[in-house]
Design an enzyme around this catalytic site. Sequence first.
Site, PDB file in Angstrom:
ATOM      1  N   HIS A 168       0.837  -1.220   0.000  1.00  0.00           N
ATOM      2  CA  HIS A 168       0.000   0.000   0.000  1.00  0.00           C
ATOM      3  C   HIS A 168       0.869   1.267   0.000  1.00  0.00           C
ATOM      4  CE1 HIS A 168      -3.336  -2.719   1.248  1.00  0.00           C
ATOM      5  NE2 HIS A 168      -2.370  -3.290   1.962  1.00  0.00           N
ATOM      6  N   LYS A 295      16.121  21.806 -10.974  1.00  0.00           N
ATOM      7  CA  LYS A 295      15.479  20.555 -11.353  1.00  0.00           C
ATOM      8  C   LYS A 295      16.374  19.583 -12.111  1.00  0.00           C
ATOM      9  CE  LYS A 295      11.208  20.165 -11.797  1.00  0.00           C
ATOM     10  NZ  LYS A 295      10.252  19.291 -11.166  1.00  0.00           N
ATOM     11  N   GLU A 302      10.072   8.327 -16.898  1.00  0.00           N
ATOM     12  CA  GLU A 302       8.736   8.909 -17.117  1.00  0.00           C
ATOM     13  C   GLU A 302       8.230   8.613 -18.518  1.00  0.00           C
ATOM     14  OE1 GLU A 302       8.035  13.073 -15.291  1.00  0.00           O
ATOM     15  OE2 GLU A 302      10.188  12.877 -15.536  1.00  0.00           O
TER      16      GLU A 302
END
Length: 467
Positions: A168, A295, A302
């Site tokens: 979970h 960044k 991705e």
Amino acid sequence: MTDQKKPDQATSSEKPWGGRFSEPTDAFVERFTASVGFDQRLYHHDITGSIAHATMLAEVGVLTVEERDSIIDGLSGVKEDIEAGRFEWSVSLEDVHMNIEAQLTKRIGITGKKLHTGRSRNDQVATDIRLYLRDEIDVIAEELRRLQTGLLDLAEREADTIMPGFTHLQTAQPVTFGHHLLAWYEMLVRDAERLQDCRKRVNVMPLGAAALAGTTYPIDRAMTARLLGFDRPTENSLDSVSDRDFAIEFCGFAALLMTHLSRFSEELVLWASAQFDFIDLPDRFCTGSSIMPQKKNPDVPELVRGKTGRVNGHLISLLTLMKSQPLAYNKDNQEDKEPLFDTVDTVKGCLKAYADMVPAIRAKAENMRVAAKRGFSTATDLADYLVKKGMPFRDAHEVVGKAVAFGVAEARDLSDMTLEELKRFSDTIGEDVFDVLTLEGSVQARDHLGGTAPNQVRDAVARARKL
Ligand code: ARG
């Protein structure tokens, strides 16, 4: 020559099938029905298939040896032209097959028109796709193996590295990073098996089915199959020209593989975030932001995650394409190519990116360790400890639950409590409890086939390397 061509001349001179037509194809329809824009990528396999066909025709006496040699020579020349970029693909010649045949005839004259004896584009295209896909499957299998090897190497390197295992996405129990990576590896083992299983059904030869019913020439299908490296010729001519199961199966393999890669990607993206900070992805697999200077984005995982969508889509396209098609060949089948080609390209690209990237993943072992200690990941170990001292598991669960509640209130892990504190929850707890409450104790205790203990990871790597 006059400007005014008779209608039948206008078509029959251009189109190999123009004989029965009385007006030229509508210009839009010509473009709409053409596949040459995308099926020209089959040229190599189309020519290979034609050479085998001509060889067989000469063997059974349908072509003379001179005709065969002239055809083979001509086809080799056409191939050179294509590879040198000298070939002019024509939309009015519809597809790769008719373009190549027309060019062959231009080169060698009338003999070129004999190549198509005893075959149809229907069995020809089915053969071409199978030859193409067989080659691509072998390339993909190799890339898959490279990725698997990379995972095994990394798993071995990280056999002792402890991280939180999740259910979970909540901290569950400590696991070794090597063990986690081997879970990825297992998914790929199944993918590789599925790919080889699919290959068996790709590698059968439809040529000889002709348009749908077979041909009146004394063809030797076994010989052509042998020449092309197929395991055997197909059994039924109607099925041969219409079957695209093998392409669907391949896309099924691909969809599952991509689903696995998307799961790996999701974890890499999470782990590379400042919040997890479990791994470092090398700069060469990341990109920056044009506005936020800090960044470093995990673009490769991705994008792989995103590309799963198109591959799943292609599987559905092909299933839907084939649904309800009556026997035998239908023009619908021309729509099999773009989804299949894009699936092949996407899978190859994603596998290459992953096989290159995986060996370069750096684990941040200290951060993983700290995270594993948070979240009471050894609570089950404490319960198991109490059970081994004679307490029923349900009672042990209750006792540990209370200890965890205390730890939550105090913001301290079980292993950071004193023996006196732990004894408040059960006086069966002794000094030896700290052996099981440590992260190392926890993973080492799961020492059986398939367990997370470092030596099990090393054994699993060794077994996998042998296969
Ligand atoms: N371009 C066609 C395809 O990809 C080749 C077969 C055409 N056959 C036909 N009867 N029109 O399926």
